[in-house]
Design a protein around this motif. Structure first.
Motif, PDB file in Angstrom:
ATOM      1  N   VAL A   1      -2.803   0.716  16.575  1.00 27.15           N
ATOM      2  CA  VAL A   1      -3.991   0.922  15.736  1.00 27.15           C
ATOM      3  C   VAL A   1      -4.307  -0.305  14.866  1.00 27.15           C
ATOM      4  O   VAL A   1      -5.144  -0.228  13.982  1.00 27.15           O
ATOM      5  N   GLY A   2      -3.630  -1.416  15.146  1.00 28.00           N
ATOM      6  CA  GLY A   2      -4.005  -2.666  14.487  1.00 28.00           C
ATOM      7  C   GLY A   2      -3.245  -3.012  13.226  1.00 28.00           C
ATOM      8  O   GLY A   2      -3.747  -3.768  12.386  1.00 28.00           O
ATOM      9  N   ALA A   3      -2.020  -2.491  13.086  1.00 28.80           N
ATOM     10  CA  ALA A   3      -1.227  -2.833  11.890  1.00 28.80           C
ATOM     11  C   ALA A   3      -0.627  -4.231  12.035  1.00 28.80           C
ATOM     12  O   ALA A   3      -0.126  -4.591  13.101  1.00 28.80           O
ATOM     13  N   ARG A   4      -0.723  -4.992  10.962  1.00 26.65           N
ATOM     14  CA  ARG A   4      -0.071  -6.310  10.950  1.00 26.65           C
ATOM     15  C   ARG A   4       1.432  -6.120  10.753  1.00 26.65           C
ATOM     16  O   ARG A   4       1.886  -5.102  10.228  1.00 26.65           O
TER      17      ARG A   4
ATOM     18  N   ARG B   1      -7.142  -5.821  17.543  1.00 23.33           N
ATOM     19  CA  ARG B   1      -6.957  -4.461  18.064  1.00 23.33           C
ATOM     20  C   ARG B   1      -7.769  -3.426  17.297  1.00 23.33           C
ATOM     21  O   ARG B   1      -8.026  -2.333  17.797  1.00 23.33           O
ATOM     22  N   ARG B   2      -8.168  -3.781  16.071  1.00 20.63           N
ATOM     23  CA  ARG B   2      -8.982  -2.833  15.306  1.00 20.63           C
ATOM     24  C   ARG B   2     -10.382  -2.712  15.901  1.00 20.63           C
ATOM     25  O   ARG B   2     -11.117  -1.800  15.569  1.00 20.63           O
TER      26      ARG B   2
ATOM     27  N   ASP C   1       0.873  -1.157   0.000  1.00 22.71           N
ATOM     28  CA  ASP C   1       0.000   0.000   0.000  1.00 22.71           C
ATOM     29  C   ASP C   1       0.921   1.221   0.000  1.00 22.71           C
ATOM     30  O   ASP C   1       1.605   1.477   0.973  1.00 22.71           O
TER      31      ASP C   1
ATOM     32  N   GLY D   1      -6.589  -1.277   5.556  1.00 20.68           N
ATOM     33  CA  GLY D   1      -6.791  -1.416   4.108  1.00 20.68           C
ATOM     34  C   GLY D   1      -8.021  -0.695   3.600  1.00 20.68           C
ATOM     35  O   GLY D   1      -8.440  -0.913   2.470  1.00 20.68           O
TER      36      GLY D   1
ATOM     37  N   ARG E   1       0.433   4.161   0.316  1.00 21.55           N
ATOM     38  CA  ARG E   1       0.156   5.124   1.384  1.00 21.55           C
ATOM     39  C   ARG E   1       0.954   4.761   2.629  1.00 21.55           C
ATOM     40  O   ARG E   1       1.316   5.620   3.429  1.00 21.55           O
TER      41      ARG E   1
ATOM     42  N   ALA F   1      -3.412  -8.249  15.818  1.00 22.00           N
ATOM     43  CA  ALA F   1      -3.499  -6.952  15.137  1.00 22.00           C
ATOM     44  C   ALA F   1      -4.933  -6.696  14.680  1.00 22.00           C
ATOM     45  O   ALA F   1      -5.464  -5.593  14.839  1.00 22.00           O
ATOM     46  N   VAL F   2      -5.552  -7.722  14.112  1.00 23.36           N
ATOM     47  CA  VAL F   2      -6.933  -7.575  13.640  1.00 23.36           C
ATOM     48  C   VAL F   2      -7.873  -7.328  14.822  1.00 23.36           C
ATOM     49  O   VAL F   2      -8.794  -6.495  14.754  1.00 23.36           O
TER      50      VAL F   2
ATOM     51  N   LEU G   1      -5.009   6.895  10.409  1.00 24.14           N
ATOM     52  CA  LEU G   1      -4.044   5.777  10.410  1.00 24.14           C
ATOM     53  C   LEU G   1      -4.716   4.399  10.536  1.00 24.14           C
ATOM     54  O   LEU G   1      -4.365   3.466   9.795  1.00 24.14           O
ATOM     55  N   PRO G   2      -5.685   4.232  11.427  1.00 25.40           N
ATOM     56  CA  PRO G   2      -6.340   2.910  11.518  1.00 25.40           C
ATOM     57  C   PRO G   2      -7.017   2.499  10.214  1.00 25.40           C
ATOM     58  O   PRO G   2      -7.075   1.314   9.892  1.00 25.40           O
ATOM     59  N   LEU G   3      -7.537   3.503   9.459  1.00 27.20           N
ATOM     60  CA  LEU G   3      -8.147   3.174   8.158  1.00 27.20           C
ATOM     61  C   LEU G   3      -7.079   2.627   7.223  1.00 27.20           C
ATOM     62  O   LEU G   3      -7.290   1.640   6.514  1.00 27.20           O
ATOM     63  N   MET G   4      -5.910   3.281   7.245  1.00 34.23           N
ATOM     64  CA  MET G   4      -4.821   2.869   6.361  1.00 34.23           C
ATOM     65  C   MET G   4      -4.353   1.454   6.683  1.00 34.23           C
ATOM     66  O   MET G   4      -4.225   0.619   5.790  1.00 34.23           O
ATOM     67  N   VAL G   5      -4.117   1.168   7.953  1.00 34.19           N
ATOM     68  CA  VAL G   5      -3.562  -0.151   8.292  1.00 34.19           C
ATOM     69  C   VAL G   5      -4.581  -1.269   8.091  1.00 34.19           C
ATOM     70  O   VAL G   5      -4.211  -2.432   7.932  1.00 34.19           O
TER      71      VAL G   5
ATOM     72  N   ARG H   1       0.305 -13.110  16.052  1.00 35.07           N
ATOM     73  CA  ARG H   1       0.516 -11.652  16.028  1.00 35.07           C
ATOM     74  C   ARG H   1      -0.431 -10.959  15.046  1.00 35.07           C
ATOM     75  O   ARG H   1      -0.952  -9.871  15.341  1.00 35.07           O
ATOM     76  N   ASP H   2      -0.679 -11.585  13.901  1.00 29.22           N
ATOM     77  CA  ASP H   2      -1.585 -10.961  12.936  1.00 29.22           C
ATOM     78  C   ASP H   2      -3.024 -10.971  13.441  1.00 29.22           C
ATOM     79  O   ASP H   2      -3.783 -10.011  13.222  1.00 29.22           O
TER      80      ASP H   2
ATOM     81  N   VAL I   1      -7.940   2.490  21.579  1.00 29.56           N
ATOM     82  CA  VAL I   1      -7.114   2.758  22.765  1.00 29.56           C
ATOM     83  C   VAL I   1      -6.678   4.227  22.766  1.00 29.56           C
ATOM     84  O   VAL I   1      -6.217   4.741  21.751  1.00 29.56           O
TER      85      VAL I   1
ATOM     86  N   PHE J   1       2.451  -5.210   7.217  1.00 29.07           N
ATOM     87  CA  PHE J   1       2.265  -3.798   6.858  1.00 29.07           C
ATOM     88  C   PHE J   1       3.462  -2.975   7.336  1.00 29.07           C
ATOM     89  O   PHE J   1       4.018  -2.164   6.584  1.00 29.07           O
TER      90      PHE J   1
END
Lengths: 299, 229
Positions: free
Chosen positions: A212-215, B81-82, A13, B111, A15, B78-79, B105-109, B74-75, B86, A218
């Motif tokens: 914020v939930g990044a894998r 946490r969305r 991505d 996707g 971005r 991450a999911v 930023l949360p929108l970006m990560v 870990r992945d 926090v 990413f």
């Protein structure tokens, strides 16, 4: 790592590239290292290719030839030369045998004694040039027969000095390739260090992205793309400079000897194109491994 | 969503040989509002970090949205946490990006397209009173603005739970009331809210506006408080 993962990491991505600050000393370090290493690889490659060419040329040019030297008193020289030519004419594997003319012998000696050599007043041996045919001559058998029939004949099949020269050229070629491998390894190590430094310097960014939930993919991708592209452009510039340097080297000439033959010839000029691609690949895997390791440490 | 958003069963957490939390059990129901209080160093932040998987329990079971957090890779974490927004006391932003980019930023990560969410982003920033600061960078923001921006970032993915760690720690009384009103508003939208704070006046102010449960950490244990407020 699968091809799909590699593709995702490279394209990713776009971005996401923004999340890593665009500046920092690691950016300059990666560009410089990739450029300098690519520059060195161009020369190592040129050396390896030139050495290979020289080894092949020496091996092929000298392998099919031999020289017969007739050391005899002046009054016997013509008779022994004639006898030697007769023996050579009867020897299987000898394609041709030719006695050098006086002018040719003067030409051979003139680099040492000057062009005005009074050949007729010096006891110079007569040289006979032998060209081998297929499947080659029995050198030992020929020596024995010449020893019996032409007492002043000394056969030199060039093996004595051809093999060390070819071996030296082959060693240079090996050294060239080993240098390329070492440069690749050193590049990977330095890019790994730069990537580690960048990951450590951006630990807070990684923490925010995690929050914020990044894998991991990413986060790693943002760093991998940054370092891969930097390494590619650095290596591209280094390669172009290196090729310019090789282009400016003197062209191959007999007078210049070995040193003037170092460079690329023909299709060899296409080979340096792969250097930036390999540099990018080295950076990609080095950064990917460093990022995965660092992300595990930070968890 | 299951009957419990977050559930801790006999959870203990040890760090560096010392036990920070011991045998903690609590359930957060969907749409509930909780305060977590206790003296500094009691383990409030640790408990919050356990709730969103930044730390894993040393023993016991912790499930978030009915998923045992220790069993997630870990992945998957991450999911997860969305779905958990926090807000930290120190906020943590990417200083080289604008406020709008930080909040998005949360929108970006995850996707999601920022452009298609632009209206929501603008609306959200207006809701927290930062509609005019979209292009500002985090160092240019005041403490209160940073806290509201952190809250906006925490809720932009419309999470089911909002965890806030001392959200009013760096702001004045007026701003703390404004942040509290935003958190209560989120709760009225159906979000589960857990606020860690040592500010008892904030808890007292909230009591008149929302039905909140108060949990207190002391001596490494979690207790239900309330009568002493």
């Amino acid at each position: 790592m699968t091809r799909a993962e590699v593709s995702t990491l490279l394209r990713g991505d776009t971005r996401a590239n923004r999340v890593v600050p665009p500046t920092g000393y690691t950016a300059h370090l990666t560009l410089f290292v990739a450029g300098a290493m690519a520059f060195l690889v161009v020369f190592a490659l040129a050396l390896a290719l030139a050495s290979g060419r020289i080894a092949d040329r020496w091996a092929s040019e000298l392998a099919g030839a031999a020289t017969l030297r007739i050391n005899a008193p002046a009054e016997q020289l013509a008779a022994q030369t004639e006898a030697a030519l007769t023996v050579l004419g009867q020897t299987p594997g000898v394609a041709s045998a030719r006695a050098l003319s006086a002018e040719e012998q003067v030409a051979l000696l003139s680099p040492w004694f000057g062009p005005d050599l009074p050949l007729d007043t010096l006891p110079i041996p007569q040289l006979i040039e032998i060209t081998e045919g297929e499947p080659g001559m029995d050198v030992m058998g020929l020596r024995l027969r010449l020893g019996a029939e032409v007492p002043g004949a000394v056969l030199d099949d060039h093996t004595r000095w051809r093999e060390p020269l070819v071996e030296a050229a082959m060693s240079l070629r090996r050294l060239g390739w080993i240098s390329i491998l070492l440069i690749g390894g050193a590049t990977a190590a330095m890019i790994t260090l730069a990537a580690n430094a960048s990951l450590a310097a951006n630990a807070q960014i990684i923490e925010v992205l995690r929050l914020v939930g990044a894998r991991d993919g990413f986060i790693a991708g943002a760093f991998v793309r940054r370092f891969t592209y930097r390494a590619f452009f650095g290596a591209l510039v280094g390669t172009l400079l290196g090729m310019t340097g090789v282009l400016l080297l003197p062209e191959a000439s007999d007078a210049g000897g070995f040193l003037t033959g170092v460079g690329f010839q023909g299709a060899d000029w296409l080979l340096p194109i792969v250097i930036p691609i390999l540099g990018a690949a080295v950076a990609f895997f080095a950064t990917w491994a460093a990022a995965r390791r660092k992300l595990k440490e930070l968890s | 969503m299951g009957a419990r958003v977050i559930e801790l069963e006999n959870v203990s957490y040890t760090y560096g040989g010392g036990e920070l939390l011991s045998d903690v059990s609590v359930q957060l129901q969907p749409g509930s509002f909780h305060f977590l209080t206790g003296p500094s160093g009691a383990g409030k932040t640790t408990l919050l970090k356990l709730c969103y998987g930044a730390l894993l329990p040393t023993s016991g079971r912790l499930s978030v949205f009915d998923q045992d957090i220790s069993s997630l890779d870990r992945d998957q974490l991450a999911v997860l946490r969305r779905r958990v927004g926090v807000v930290h006391q120190d906020c943590q932003f990417l200083d080289h990006m604008t406020l709008a980019e930080n909040v998005a930023l949360p929108l970006m990560v995850s996707g999601r397209s920022e452009s298609s969410e632009q209206d929501n982003l603008t609306e959200l920033l207006s809701w927290v009173g930062l509609g005019a600061r979209l292009e500002a960078h985090p160092p240019e923001l005041s403490g209160g603005e940073r806290q509201r921006a952190a809250l906006a970032r925490a809720v932009i993915l419309s999470p089911d739970v909002v965890l806030a760690d001392e959200p009013t720690g760096n702001v004045d009384w007026e701003m703390s009331q404004r942040l509290l009103r935003l958190l209560i508003e989120l709760n009225r939208m159906g979000k589960t809210v857990l606020i860690a704070t040592h500010d008892m006046s904030l808890i007292r102010a909230a009591k008149s506006q929302v039905q909140a449960r108060v949990l207190r950490i002391s001596q490494r244990k979690l207790h239900l408080a309330g009568a002493d407020l």
